[in-house]
Design a protein around this motif. Structure first.
Motif, PDB file in Angstrom:
ATOM      1  N   GLY B  16      16.674  41.021 -31.039  1.00  0.00           N
ATOM      2  CA  GLY B  16      15.960  42.347 -30.391  1.00  0.00           C
ATOM      3  C   GLY B  16      16.394  42.178 -28.668  1.00  0.00           C
ATOM      4  O   GLY B  16      16.850  43.106 -28.103  1.00  0.00           O
ATOM      5  N   ILE B  17      16.383  40.755 -28.336  1.00  0.00           N
ATOM      6  CA  ILE B  17      16.659  40.637 -26.657  1.00  0.00           C
ATOM      7  C   ILE B  17      18.101  40.907 -26.542  1.00  0.00           C
ATOM      8  O   ILE B  17      18.486  41.651 -25.647  1.00  0.00           O
ATOM      9  CB  ILE B  17      16.507  39.028 -26.438  1.00  0.00           C
ATOM     10  N   ALA B  20      18.585  44.583 -26.710  1.00  0.00           N
ATOM     11  CA  ALA B  20      18.139  45.090 -25.352  1.00  0.00           C
ATOM     12  C   ALA B  20      19.226  44.860 -24.135  1.00  0.00           C
ATOM     13  O   ALA B  20      19.460  45.931 -23.474  1.00  0.00           O
ATOM     14  CB  ALA B  20      16.746  44.514 -25.124  1.00  0.00           C
ATOM     15  N   GLN B  21      19.652  43.751 -24.105  1.00  0.00           N
ATOM     16  CA  GLN B  21      20.670  43.577 -23.138  1.00  0.00           C
ATOM     17  C   GLN B  21      21.880  44.473 -23.220  1.00  0.00           C
ATOM     18  O   GLN B  21      22.381  44.978 -22.056  1.00  0.00           O
ATOM     19  CB  GLN B  21      21.263  42.084 -23.283  1.00  0.00           C
ATOM     20  N   ARG B  24      21.029  47.936 -22.085  1.00  0.00           N
ATOM     21  CA  ARG B  24      20.902  48.118 -20.739  1.00  0.00           C
ATOM     22  C   ARG B  24      21.867  48.491 -19.936  1.00  0.00           C
ATOM     23  O   ARG B  24      21.710  49.433 -18.816  1.00  0.00           O
ATOM     24  CB  ARG B  24      20.309  46.643 -20.120  1.00  0.00           C
ATOM     25  N   GLU B 317      19.271  36.015 -15.819  1.00  0.00           N
ATOM     26  CA  GLU B 317      18.231  36.379 -16.638  1.00  0.00           C
ATOM     27  C   GLU B 317      18.212  34.902 -17.653  1.00  0.00           C
ATOM     28  O   GLU B 317      16.874  34.873 -18.069  1.00  0.00           O
ATOM     29  CB  GLU B 317      18.833  37.523 -17.344  1.00  0.00           C
TER      30      GLU B 317
END
Lengths: 280, 415
Positions: B16-17, B20-21, B24, B317
């Protein structure tokens, strides 16, 4: 007043119990750790949740792979002793380079000081591996940065839920916990917003909610109002102090600003890495 | 909760991360996918070129439909016709045909000739010429037909004509266009500009059959006529002899027997001939291997740099994630998961684009070198390209993520 104690229930807690067994199981330190933590880690008994004893730290500047020929070091902390009790809000005051951030990083286990002892809930962080310190930080320390450091690709709720990922808490439980925290910091209408869609004050509120996600015993905040205007800063500070006092958590706030530190129960002034006085 | 659901929960979160990255920065992600696709294309096209070169050589020999090749050296498909070292080739062909295990044998000559519809020497064009006894179905004529030499022209023991017998010629379509000739036109042919006006041939067909084999725009004419034009009728010179083996005979055994019977010649089955042709070109082989090696190394280096960059761009991040308690393994996982997605997408784009680009390159190759389907990426080549994108991408992303997790310290959140 907003309830920021937000104690985790058994279902939302990756390691449901607090106290000695919690730290022991996390570090795998066994009997020795249990002995250390006993009598120190109960956040309700008024004993120190955080204790620094004769801590000194030097940053190396010439120790990289490409050595310059002479290694230079910078002394960031020198013989610092400090204790913060559960439910106590302590301010660290000093100009840039006085050692405020270094103390916070040492308490969070982000660095191991070159000398002295740092106790977190009775567990000495200085003899723990980086992995063990990370585990302790994950479960016991919440961090609030000056610049928030939210993941820009994730929503406010996902950012708050991030620390729970490592603990293996299921997605629905993570979302439930994150929503609960965002509501507590007054962002119930910003749950699915990206950080880029939030104001500075809202971002810092998200960061505070993230810091509380794992129900930490200690919160460290480094210049938490540095990027905010006075009014917004005041509301953020109120959240932090409420989280500490209502949740019986030890809170360390580093700032060079007297107005920010006015909310603290005690302020410890620092200069050149030394504690100037025991606090006022 | 047991360890397995724990791992599953983390894995889902990591994916998921990572997604999302990637979402983005769609532009950056698209560029990363493009870079991996280029690395894959470099591998698939170059490897496809290597495979195509070998396949083209094999098909050239196979389409000649000859089992055994006899020459003084391995036959050079690029030979311009200046070397026709075999002499008395019709006699040798007759000897071979007399054997029970050989059904047919024939010499083939290669010469450079000047051709043109105008006898003016200045207007003649130089082209390679192939001399064969007859054309066959494989010529697949675009226009007209082939030629057949009268049997008496090759009668053993009979004096052979010093002049062309059939005066017929088949042109490659590009030669026909270049000299502005079509079926029925007269074409002047000679091994020099001065002799060409003496030999008038009739264009009987248009085909690129030997052009495909030789890789240049070729004219084809009866062997006796070509020898007459070249003035080698007396010595009966040819570049090589080919032979068909009887159905019940062992091709390898016949080749070995002929090799013993004719020690002055090189006798090879057709597959050995391909190996000999390729083996005779160490520079070509080395260049091909170097190109493929460079493509693979370049692809890997590009991927390594790409993912190191992806990880470096997310250092702050990652440092924040590390500060809030996420482990190095989980951070490495988020970068590795991005590597999987980028590698998979880039690999698929590269693999899907390969046939399109191979087709384009083949058109170019066909127009400049007369080779059809020179770039032939096989299924193995596709798998290789995809494997590089995925395996290298994931491994490199994992290492980059691990290193980023290590070096993504609190320092990156300050200042």
């Amino acid at each position: 007043m907003i309830d920021l104690s937000l104690r985790r229930t058994a279902s939302t807690s990756a390691s449901a119990s607090t106290g000695p067994s919690r730290a022991e199981s996390e570090t795998g330190a066994g009997t020795e750790a249990r002995t250390e933590t006993e009598g120190n880690t109960n956040r309700h008994d008024g004993t120190a949740a955080v204790r620094l004893e004769s801590v000194s730290h030097e940053y190396g500047t010439g120790g990289g792979r490409l050595r310059s020929g002479r290694d230079r070091t910078v002394t960031a902390l020198e013989d610092v002793s400090l204790a913060v009790g559960a439910g106590e809000v302590v301010g660290l005051k000093g100009p840039s380079g006085s050692g405020k951030s270094t103390i916070l990083h040492a308490v969070a286990g982000l660095l191991a000081p070159t000398e002295g002892r740092v106790d977190l809930l009775g567990t000495d962080l200085t003899d723990r591996s980086e992995r063990e310190r990370t585990r302790l930080r994950r479960n016991h320390v919440g961090i609030v940065f000056q610049r928030f450091h939210l993941l820009p690709s994730l929503s406010a709720r996902a950012n708050v839920a991030l620390p729970l990922v490592q603990t293996g808490v299921g997605r629905s439980t993570r979302r439930e916990r994150a929503t609960e925290l965002l509501e507590a910091v007054g962002l119930d209408d910003r749950i699915t917003h990206l950080p880029s869609e939030l104001s500075g004050g809202e971002c810092q509120r998200v960061a505070i909610a993230r810091a509380l996600a794992t129900d930490p015993d200690v919160i460290v905040a480094d210049e938490p109002t540095g990027e905010l205007d006075t009014t917004t800063g005041a509301s953020v500070l109120e959240l932090l102090t409420d989280a500490g006092r209502d949740g019986n958590r030890a809170v360390l706030v580093a700032s060079h600003d007297d107005a920010t530190l006015a909310v603290a129960d005690r302020v410890v002034p620092l200069r050149d890495g030394r504690v100037v006085s025991d606090g006022y | 909760m047991s360890a397995l659901p724990f791992a599953f929960v983390r894995m889902r979160a990591v994916v998921g991360i990572a997604v999302a990255q990637l979402r983005r920065s769609p532009g950056r992600t698209a560029l990363a996918v493009l870079a991996v696709a280029l690395a894959v294309l470099a591998v698939t096209l170059l490897a496809g070129l290597g495979a195509g070169v070998v396949a083209t050589g094999e098909e050239g020999l196979e389409s000649a439909d000859q089992d055994i090749w006899i020459s003084s050296d391995p036959v050079d498909p690029d030979a311009s016709g200046t070397e026709n070292p075999l002499v008395g080739t019709h006699g040798t062909a007759a000897e071979l045909t007399d054997r029970e295990d050989v059904t047919y044998a024939t010499p083939i000559a290669l010469y450079d000739v000047y051709v043109g519809t105008d006898p003016d020497p200045e207007t003649l064009e130089r082209r390679p010429a192939v001399g064969v006894q007859e054309t066959h179905d494989g010529f697949d004529f675009e226009a007209g037909g082939g030629f057949e030499t009268p049997d008496e022209a090759y009668e053993p023991g009979q004096p052979r004509s010093q002049e062309p017998v059939t005066d017929e010629i088949v042109l490659d379509p590009r030669v026909a266009e270049s000299v502005d000739a079509e079926v029925g036109d007269t074409l002047y042919v000679g091994t020099s500009r001065q002799t060409a006006p003496e030999y008038a041939f009739t264009v009987v067909g248009v085909s690129d059959y030997y052009s495909q084999f030789l890789g240049s725009e070729t004219v084809t004419l009866p062997l006796v006529d070509l020898q007459a034009v070249a003035g080698t009728t007396g010595t009966d010179r040819a570049t090589f002899l080919t032979a068909d083996v009887a159905d019940d005979a062992d091709r390898e055994a016949v080749a070995a027997d002929l090799d013993e019977s004719y020690p002055e010649y090189d006798v090879r089955p057709s597959d050995e001939q391909v190996g000999a042709m390729i083996g005779d070109r160490p520079l070509v082989v080395a260049s091909g291997a170097t190109l493929v090696g460079l493509a693979v190394v370049g692809g890997v280096v590009l991927t390594v740099n790409l993912f190191a960059l992806v990880a470096a761009q997310q250092r702050a991040e990652l440092a924040a994630l590390r500060a809030v308690g996420l482990s190095r393994g989980l951070l490495a996982g988020t970068v590795a998961a991005q590597g999987v997605v980028i590698g998979l997408l880039g690999g698929l784009v590269g693999v899907l684009a390969t046939p399109l680009l191979a087709s384009g390159l083949n058109r170019v190759a066909a127009s400049v070198a007369s080779f059809d389907r020179l770039v032939r990426p096989s299924s193995d080549v596709y798998v290789l390209g995809l494997a590089i994108a995925l395996v290298v991408g994931v491994l490199v992303a994992l290492v980059a993520g691990w290193r980023a997790g290590r070096y993504a310290t609190i320092d990156h959140l300050e200042g």
